[in-house]
Scaffold this active site. Structure first.
Site, PDB file in Angstrom:
ATOM      1  N   THR A   1      38.564  42.650  34.710  1.00 14.81           N
ATOM      2  CA  THR A   1      39.700  41.914  35.079  1.00 14.81           C
ATOM      3  C   THR A   1      40.810  41.617  33.762  1.00 14.81           C
ATOM      4  O   THR A   1      41.576  42.573  33.776  1.00 14.81           O
ATOM      5  CB  THR A   1      39.360  40.472  35.583  1.00 14.81           C
ATOM      6  OG1 THR A   1      38.504  39.797  34.617  1.00 14.81           O
ATOM      7  CG2 THR A   1      38.613  40.596  36.871  1.00 14.81           C
TER       8      THR A   1
ATOM      9  N   LYS B   1      31.393  42.365  32.091  1.00 12.88           N
ATOM     10  CA  LYS B   1      33.187  42.082  31.782  1.00 12.88           C
ATOM     11  C   LYS B   1      32.950  40.587  31.787  1.00 12.88           C
ATOM     12  O   LYS B   1      32.420  39.736  32.016  1.00 12.88           O
ATOM     13  CB  LYS B   1      33.673  42.565  33.131  1.00 12.88           C
ATOM     14  CG  LYS B   1      33.278  41.810  34.477  1.00 12.88           C
ATOM     15  CD  LYS B   1      33.889  40.698  34.903  1.00 12.88           C
ATOM     16  CE  LYS B   1      35.597  40.406  34.610  1.00 12.88           C
ATOM     17  NZ  LYS B   1      35.654  38.962  35.196  1.00 12.88           N
TER      18      LYS B   1
ATOM     19  N   THR C   1      32.871  33.493  34.330  1.00 12.88           N
ATOM     20  CA  THR C   1      33.193  34.639  35.138  1.00 12.88           C
ATOM     21  C   THR C   1      32.729  35.745  34.343  1.00 12.88           C
ATOM     22  O   THR C   1      33.616  36.538  33.776  1.00 12.88           O
ATOM     23  CB  THR C   1      34.717  34.693  35.240  1.00 12.88           C
ATOM     24  OG1 THR C   1      35.095  33.630  35.868  1.00 12.88           O
ATOM     25  CG2 THR C   1      35.154  35.945  36.158  1.00 12.88           C
TER      26      THR C   1
ATOM     27  N   GLU D   1      40.308  35.820  25.994  1.00  7.87           N
ATOM     28  CA  GLU D   1      41.942  35.712  26.327  1.00  7.87           C
ATOM     29  C   GLU D   1      42.776  35.189  25.094  1.00  7.87           C
ATOM     30  O   GLU D   1      42.533  34.064  24.693  1.00  7.87           O
ATOM     31  CB  GLU D   1      42.141  35.006  27.498  1.00  7.87           C
ATOM     32  CG  GLU D   1      41.652  35.632  28.759  1.00  7.87           C
ATOM     33  CD  GLU D   1      41.461  34.885  30.207  1.00  7.87           C
ATOM     34  OE1 GLU D   1      41.249  35.489  31.100  1.00  7.87           O
ATOM     35  OE2 GLU D   1      41.855  33.718  29.903  1.00  7.87           O
TER      36      GLU D   1
ATOM     37  N   ASN E   1      47.270  31.621  30.105  1.00  5.63           N
ATOM     38  CA  ASN E   1      46.554  30.915  31.313  1.00  5.63           C
ATOM     39  C   ASN E   1      47.680  29.818  31.881  1.00  5.63           C
ATOM     40  O   ASN E   1      47.185  29.283  32.996  1.00  5.63           O
ATOM     41  CB  ASN E   1      45.370  30.150  31.000  1.00  5.63           C
ATOM     42  CG  ASN E   1      44.137  31.146  30.593  1.00  5.63           C
ATOM     43  OD1 ASN E   1      43.715  31.622  31.813  1.00  5.63           O
ATOM     44  ND2 ASN E   1      43.761  31.561  29.457  1.00  5.63           N
TER      45      ASN E   1
ATOM     46  N   THR F   1      49.467  31.534  41.033  1.00  3.31           N
ATOM     47  CA  THR F   1      49.262  31.271  42.314  1.00  3.31           C
ATOM     48  C   THR F   1      49.834  31.973  43.448  1.00  3.31           C
ATOM     49  O   THR F   1      51.138  31.902  43.156  1.00  3.31           O
ATOM     50  CB  THR F   1      49.093  29.683  42.689  1.00  3.31           C
ATOM     51  OG1 THR F   1      48.133  28.981  41.623  1.00  3.31           O
ATOM     52  CG2 THR F   1      48.721  29.322  44.051  1.00  3.31           C
TER      53      THR F   1
END
Lengths: 399, 399
Positions: free
Chosen positions: B150, B176, B187, B271, B394, B399
């Site tokens: 991702t 990942k 995640t 990230e 982030n 959305t």
């Protein structure tokens, strides 16, 4: 602000050079005219600063006379010399105040950088100066409130009065904190002063109860500090004991509201913060568990960055609730953001994302309401969003 | 990288339009030539995505044939329709593979945005395409490893081989994850493939044991996701069961080293990360408690921002250890940062701050070593630092 001060206290806030910037207030002194009842609630960190060790031994107590607070240096992780310095501060205060006050009647709080010895000569000068400047006016109170600040943008004060059959009771409080904030108070210092008459056990019980729903429900980055201290000092100057029937209930409510008002000012002024985040949780088995879910959601960096970006990214909120250490029923999860329902009973609800985003952009406070089941438990937590400014501020080389 | 692949598997990775950017691989298929033993370890979040529910029911098992993984959509918080979509993916895979494979022999993983229904037409096309592209070459393996990413900057793969009395055994893995990382896997998706012969209970026991010291010891921001899944799939194609005496020990060691190698790649690619943080704790009562202290320190935003700023701010590290939910003796606390002692037995140690800062600036990994007592417990945790880029990334409106 129309601020009433409780009878029986005097205040001073001075600059004595602990902080690098010249002229910045960095020492506060609060003195009770007579022996005062004192209660304390402290950090739960196992690494505790010297002044916390000292205060824990002296509260609850019924004959305290003064609290001295320095900012700019936490006197934490300073070993035996740090312990001696904290005791020396109480001696300096007793000597400066005279009038038969014993060092054992003095409490100490410190906040600031960890791991440096206190500059005791500067502190001695500051205590002497503060003792000469004591006054009972609002300006004296706000000078003290300024003397306890570190990275705060402004003073954090509040007050409450209540009428009781025995006469008027006044409460006033000051707090500091903007980073290294809890939960469980972190680098937060607070003093609540009242002219009510309380005995030490009552004072301790009341303070612990209200701390659990106020100062223990806030966080900035969740780093519990070594120095957190919240003191309640009751002068008894109103000659009124509030602890009977309705008056007791009313006093506790006012104390709680004052602590919540002060506590919320901390994440609202969180380092680099753009939003105060309020997470309100209902439907948990107990109040404590509701607070735990609220804390988990309000502490998520992903939730905090989404709110910084005015992004109604409800997946981050729902998934944070899911990893709270409290059993919840995902099929009963319902979420409102600034009053708009985004998720109901485990399923997404279509909503106007642009409109919700705009309401986040336009309000300094973002309100998250979570229903997690059918239980009676309610709780809340306040935090600040996580911003680029927070990271810049906290990654500047300070050692 | 000289990558050996285990016998008995074929791989494909394709683009089918789940991700917005055209041509980006977003679906991977891993197929065992024969019935394979399969074990799984999953997120501890109570809000779990549909594919996690499905996989939990099917592992451990001894007749699995395929794993299908899509990226770009987590199929989480999608209610009953999400459950049906996950089952439909297994049907599509069984039909595309033919050869008498039943949908119940297929596992599913999904990762990506929460709260959106899967684009099932695209996924059907992707599965069909992947089934036609299956191959056993390194390029096929890396295409699959790409299909599961991702926000990762690159693929995360590794392999190990070991010689046993019964012949050579090979292990290969792909993972990942770069955000919404744990601990407890967050995640993160991972597939470990081996040609060893294992029974389901053995496989499950081994996988859980190694997950606890590898994938469960990493975090980026500590937000446990709804989708974490780690699968171990054993084809038995080597006809060698490693689980006897020295060979068993050797196999577990290689499995553990492979999982640690893959796990560390996740926070290293966190990230916006500028540093991989390794916190190693010794002297705790148990290994589990040592890991808990390591996790607490490695998760502190104040520690993470200090490391971003190359600031050897040891007060933040020591105070974070102090609020870990493990009893420690502050007077026995000793800290080394990149090999330099900064704190010993509760007292600061004079050190060359500029030199330590320089070593932080010059190394992509910052190593924190904490001695917390005299106990036998050792543990570690890896995380990434908290940077301006993390917050920017982030807080972008998604959305």
């Amino acid at each position: 602000m129309d601020l009433q001060l409780p009878r029986g206290f005097r205040y001073a806030g001075v600059a004595c050079g602990i902080k690098k910037r010249a002229g910045k207030r960095d020492l506060a002194l609060i003195v009770a005219e007579q022996n005062a009842t004192c209660a304390g609630v402290y950090t739960r960190n196992q690494v505790v600063a010297a002044p916390v060790v000292l205060c824990r031994q002296r509260t609850p107590g019924d004959s305290l006379r003064a609290v001295v607070i320095n900012s700019g240096n936490a006197n934490a992780c300073t070993g035996r010399r740090g312990d001696e310095d904290a005791v020396e501060m109480t001696r300096l205060v007793a000597r400066a105040l005279g009038r038969g006050i014993d060092p054992s009647q003095v409490l100490v709080m410190s906040t600031g950088v960890i791991g440096h010895y206190l500059p005791m000569e500067k502190i001695a000068v500051g205590i002497e100066r503060a003792a000469h400047q004591l006054g009972d006016q609002l300006a004296d109170f706000t000078a003290a409130a300024e003397g306890i600040l570190t990275t705060d943008k402004g003073i954090k004060i509040g007050c409450r009065t209540l009428a009781t059959p025995g006469g008027r009771i006044t409460l006033a409080g000051m707090a500091k904190g903007a980073g290294m904030i809890g939960p469980n108070m972190a680098t937060m210092l607070g003093c609540i002063l009242t002219d009510a008459r309380l005995d030490p056990d009552q004072a301790q019980r009341l303070l612990q109860a209200v701390a659990d729903v106020s100062f223990n429900c806030i966080s900035v980055e969740g780093h519990t500090s070594t120095n957190d201290t919240l003191i309640l000092m009751a002068s008894g100057a109103s000659s009124t004991s509030p602890l009977r029937g309705d008056a007791e209930y009313q006093f506790v409510e006012e104390l709680k509201e004052l602590c919540i008002e002060l506590a919320k000012q901390i994440p609202a002024d969180g380092e680099g913060a753009a939003h105060l985040i309020e997470v309100a949780v209902a439907g948990a088995p107990t109040d404590e568990q509701a607070r735990e879910v609220a804390r988990t959601v309000a502490s998520s960096n992903l939730v905090k960055t989404a709110i910084y970006g005015n992004d109604p990214n409800w997946g981050r909120i729902v998934s944070a609730a899911g990893y709270a250490p409290v059993a919840i029923d995902p099929r009963k999860l319902t979420l409102r953001l600034n009053g708009v329902e985004l998720f109901r009973g485990g399923e997404p609800v279509p909503f106007d994302a642009a409109m919700v985003s705009q309401s986040m952009r336009e309000n300094a406070e973002t309100r998250v309401e979570l229903q997690v089941g059918n239980g009676p438990g309610k709780g809340w937590h306040w935090s600040s969003d996580l911003t680029v400014e927070y990271v810049r501020f906290n990654s500047e080389y300070t050692t």
